[in-house]
Design a protein around this motif. Sequence first.
Motif, PDB file in Angstrom:
ATOM      1  N   ALA A 307       0.836  -1.201   0.000  1.00 10.94           N
ATOM      2  CA  ALA A 307       0.000   0.000   0.000  1.00 10.94           C
ATOM      3  C   ALA A 307       0.870   1.249   0.000  1.00 10.94           C
ATOM      4  CB  ALA A 307      -0.933  -0.007   1.201  1.00 10.94           C
ATOM      5  N   ASP A 308       1.957   1.228   0.759  1.00  9.92           N
ATOM      6  CA  ASP A 308       2.886   2.363   0.760  1.00  9.92           C
ATOM      7  C   ASP A 308       3.459   2.585  -0.646  1.00  9.92           C
ATOM      8  OD1 ASP A 308       2.442   2.687   3.448  1.00  9.92           O
ATOM      9  OD2 ASP A 308       4.322   1.745   4.083  1.00  9.92           O
ATOM     10  N   ALA A 309       3.774   1.472  -1.340  1.00 12.60           N
ATOM     11  CA  ALA A 309       4.333   1.602  -2.684  1.00 12.60           C
ATOM     12  C   ALA A 309       3.339   2.232  -3.648  1.00 12.60           C
ATOM     13  CB  ALA A 309       4.751   0.221  -3.207  1.00 12.60           C
ATOM     14  N   ALA A 310       2.037   2.004  -3.368  1.00 17.92           N
ATOM     15  CA  ALA A 310       0.998   2.599  -4.216  1.00 17.92           C
ATOM     16  C   ALA A 310       0.598   3.983  -3.775  1.00 17.92           C
ATOM     17  CB  ALA A 310      -0.244   1.695  -4.214  1.00 17.92           C
ATOM     18  N   GLY A 311       1.218   4.466  -2.680  1.00 14.26           N
ATOM     19  CA  GLY A 311       0.868   5.766  -2.163  1.00 14.26           C
ATOM     20  C   GLY A 311      -0.424   5.767  -1.381  1.00 14.26           C
ATOM     21  N   GLY A 312      -0.830   4.539  -0.909  1.00 16.33           N
ATOM     22  CA  GLY A 312      -2.118   4.416  -0.187  1.00 16.33           C
ATOM     23  C   GLY A 312      -1.953   4.425   1.306  1.00 16.33           C
TER      24      GLY A 312
END
Length: 312
Positions: A307-312
């Motif tokens: 999720a962090d990698a997706a900016g979420g």
Amino acid sequence: MSDPALFPPGLPVLTEMRLHTSGRAWLAELPALVEKLRTRWSLHFGAPYMGGSCSWVAPARLPDGTRAVFKVTWPHREAAGEAEGLRIWDGRGAVRLLDHAPEHQALLLERCEPGTELGAADGLGTERRLRLGAGVLRDLWSAPVPADTGLERVADVCAEWADLVEERMARLRPGYDPGLVAHGARLLRELPGTAAREVVVHGDFNPGNVLAAARGPWLAIDAKPMTGDPGYDPFPLLEQIDDPFATADPHRTVADRLALLADELGEDADRLAAWAAARRVEAALWSAEHGRADDGAGVMAEARILADAAGG
């Protein structure tokens, strides 16, 4: 009479299918079914393959000497579209379908030789294997999608999963981050509708389902095809070619792999990360449902990285 050597006691499908009622009923009929289809197609079998938990699979030889693979599967939803997917791909990135007995969920397939799994081809290195897997996905996705495939739609399946995620979270209360779970359920509902194109997805594109083949050089097997967003497919390749979460800097490793796959596939890296996070959340709640909450906690930590990698 069926050959007992074709059903050794340690065969995984025999062990796994005994765990539930419908599996036991299917196993009771399996030797006679294998014999019936061997006679129908005039096959000579080798020893069954030891992989797989819901299919009996063995090398076979046809009367004309063609080397094939015979597969008969416990009837279940995910396996229902395999033959249709193979027909649509017609050898593009996947094994060819040689024959089909739909009434028995049985397939006669092109044999991959030497059959090395992409996940086991350690000498090629992680980056090279990711690129090779991406090449197989490009081939699969290049097949035109017929107007009426009869296959399930990614959007419909993932909407059901989102409902299950929320229901299991409320009922089981496994202690997972509620915000992350809600985010995962929302992504499962929303991502399919944001796709720029529709393809026939493989549905279980892990590196154990990509085999070295003379015609390939790499071909996909064991598909669970659906139609919809191609972004659904890459996650198992990203996480199972080796374990990116076990590296010294998993955030960086995951980001690098997403960038590589996005470039190879012509997809957006953030969308691939979002799909991966959504599927990781779904897997965590599945783990909780099946009494594997400890595994689920680890999966949720991985979902946070995605999720962090997706900016979420």
